[in-house]
Structures are given as C-alpha cells and as structure tokens.
Design an enzyme around this catalytic site. Structure first.
Site, PDB file in Angstrom:
ATOM      1  N   HIS A  56      21.090   4.529   5.522  1.00  0.00           N
ATOM      2  CA  HIS A  56      21.457   5.336   6.692  1.00  0.00           C
ATOM      3  C   HIS A  56      20.683   4.857   7.928  1.00  0.00           C
ATOM      4  O   HIS A  56      21.216   4.794   9.038  1.00  0.00           O
ATOM      5  CB  HIS A  56      21.099   6.807   6.469  1.00  0.00           C
ATOM      6  CG  HIS A  56      21.844   7.475   5.345  1.00  0.00           C
ATOM      7  ND1 HIS A  56      21.224   7.937   4.207  1.00  0.00           N
ATOM      8  CD2 HIS A  56      23.157   7.782   5.194  1.00  0.00           C
ATOM      9  CE1 HIS A  56      22.105   8.501   3.413  1.00  0.00           C
ATOM     10  NE2 HIS A  56      23.298   8.418   3.976  1.00  0.00           N
ATOM     11  N   LEU A  91      18.503  11.244   3.676  1.00  0.00           N
ATOM     12  CA  LEU A  91      18.557   9.896   4.255  1.00  0.00           C
ATOM     13  C   LEU A  91      17.773   8.867   3.446  1.00  0.00           C
ATOM     14  O   LEU A  91      16.749   9.180   2.848  1.00  0.00           O
ATOM     15  CB  LEU A  91      18.010   9.927   5.683  1.00  0.00           C
ATOM     16  CG  LEU A  91      18.730  10.872   6.639  1.00  0.00           C
ATOM     17  CD1 LEU A  91      18.078  10.815   8.025  1.00  0.00           C
ATOM     18  CD2 LEU A  91      20.222  10.546   6.737  1.00  0.00           C
TER      19      LEU A  91
END
Ligand code: AMP
Length: 290
Positions: A43, A39
């Site tokens: 995101h 991530l």
C-alpha cells in the site's frame, strides 16, 4: 529525524469534497490511493507512486462490505487504524479519508456499477458480485475525492483492468497508475490476508510466487505456449502440497481473456487456497520475476 505531519482525517462526504476542491483550486494535482486498510509496504508503495505524479495524496481506508460475498471474511477482515495512521504519516500521506458503511451505503442506496463480461472470469467466477462491489465503491470514491490520478496495485490485476475499463467507458478525467507488486523477500506477494496464515501455511504460501517464477523462467528460455507454461507452474506447485490452486492461467493483458500463446505483456494469474486463506498473485511476462 524530521517527522512528517500527521495526515488530516476526514470522514464525511462534504469534508473530502472541500479538501479536494481547495487543493485543485490552488492548482495542485490530487493523487488518490484507495485501500481497505491494515496497511503494508505494498500500500505504501502506491503512496510513493501517487506522490511522484501529484502534489497532495489522499488515501482512503474503507472495508467495503459490497465486495465481500456471503461466507467470505468481511467480519474478520483485519483492521488497525492506529497503526495505519502511523504508517500513512511515515510515507507523507496528506489526508486519510475514513468513511463508514452508513455514509457510503445509507438505507435505500441501491444503484450498482455493472462491470463488463471480463468480470465473470477468474476472481469473478469464484467470487460472484465481487467486481460489481469493487467498481461501485471505486465509482463512489472517485466522485467524492475527484482525484487527478488514482493508483492501484498490479497484485490485483483483474481489478486494475476492470477499473481501467470503467474509467474509459464512463469518460472520467482520471489518470490511472498501476504500481508493481510488493513482495516479501522470499517472493510472497504482500497482502493484508497473509496474517491469516499459520507459520506452516506461510512457509507453503511461497509456492504461488515460485510457480509464477517457474513459468516466467521457462518463458525467458523461449517457451510461449500457454499450456506448457501453465504445466510448469502446476509442477512447481506440487512441491507445496498445502497450496490448492483454484486457477492458473496465461491471459491477455487488457480483459484477461485466456491466451493460447504468451507474448510479452501477457500475464500468468494464479489463485490458490492455503488452509482456509485465499491468495492471488500474477506475473507479467517480460517484466521482473516474482
Ligand atoms: P486492499 O487494501 O487489499 O484493497 O488493496 C488496496 C490497494 O493496494 C489495491 O490497489 C491493491 O491492488 C494494492 N495492493 C495490495 N497488495 C499489494 C502489493 N503486494 N503490492 C502492490 N499493491 C498492492
């Protein structure tokens, strides 16, 4: 500092169905953010966007083998679940759905979602079968999670357009949100794949967003002819010799068909290789510059 609760972790089909059904039965809107993990802030902005329109947020992390072609980076795609857990918790994700390939594609699983012809150009031309893999996994995830709203990133404009078409064509009662592209300070679009870049390649990778910005600046000065906007982007890219463009094009918003003239809402899409890393980016004419 108050600490947000650790997200619930679910890895079975039955588990995610019950989690989601319980929330819906309690009258809560379920927001869904599908990812392949590793991530980054892009995101996490999708999580923020999901939270803004739902009561609970589930993020999936699944590196989907079906959307990688032979010779692509499936085996070396970056993974770091402990870090992803921390980041998801820091943004208040309520549940992490972590299926594995054996659960998603057990032996004998052979049905695939066929995208429309808009999947054959740009990314689909360079990556045959990629969007069938994307739509198949998104269809499965939608059926497992049954979200009220799902959030995708503008960074993958063609993917977002094809998912929108699938939801429309297959009559899913799911609202879609497409969140703006999160960028590094110099303009490089955040991507899990940026970590592949050497320091020298990273310095050159900014060329993609610079090329888009050059085209957008010209558009703001009144130029709408696609060929001229594309030429401006290419000229800018020449200042970044390590960036080898695969395509640069002005396209219509919905099916991303090539456009002759760029009205507001049209996009410029770009894909390029920097060393062995493939990067994509885009800008919407009339919306913020990269
Ligand atoms: P990925 O993990 O790369 O499959 O991406 C998962 C979701 O995050 C997709 O909807 C992407 O479009 C989105 N995404 C990836 N990079 C960015 C970014 N820089 N800004 C906003 N969304 C992004």
């Amino acid at each position: 500092m108050s600490r947000l609760p650790i997200p619930r972790e679910i890895s079975t089909a039955a588990g995610i169905r019950v989690w989601s059904a319980d929330h819906r039965a309690a009258g809560r809107r379920v927001g869904f953010v599908p990812t392949m993990g590793y991530l980054h802030e892009g995101h996490l902005r999708l999580v923020d966007a999901a939270r803004a329109v739902s009561d609970v947020v589930v993020m999936s992390i699944f590196v989907n083998p079906l959307q990688f072609g032979p010779g692509e980076d499936l085996a070396r795609y970056p993974r770091d679940l402990p870090r992803d857990r921390e980041l998801a918790a820091s943004r208040g994700v309520d549940a992490l759905f972590l299926p594995d390939a054996a659960m998603m594609y057990p032996p004998g699983s052979e049905t695939r979602v066929t995208p429309g012809p808009a999947a054959d150009r740009w990314e689909g031309e360079v990556r045959p079968g990629h969007f069938a893999g994307v739509l198949t996994v998104v269809a499965k995830l939608f059926h497992l999670v049954m979200p009220d709203v799902a959030v995708f990133g503008q960074k993958d404009a063609q993917q977002a357009a094809l998912i929108r078409a699938m939801v429309r064509d297959l009559d899913w009662p799911i609202a879609l949100v497409v969140a703006p592209t999160a960028r590094e300070e110099d303009g490089l679009a955040l991507s899990s794949r940026n970590g592949y870049l050497s320091a020298a390649e990273r310095a050159e990778a900014v060329g993609l967003s610079r090329a888009l910005r050059a085209a957008h600046d010209l558009w703001r000065r009144g130029e709408t002819e696609a060929a001229r906007l594309e030429a401006a982007a290419r000229v800018t890219l020449q200042m970044f010799p390590a960036v080898r463009p695969e395509y640069i094009a002005v396209v219509e918003p919905d099916a991303l068909a090539p456009a002759v003239s760029a009205g507001a809402g049209c996009l410029m899409v770009i894909a390029a290789r920097v060393g062995s890393t493939r990067l994509i980016d885009n800008v919407i004419f009339g919306e913020g510059v990269p």
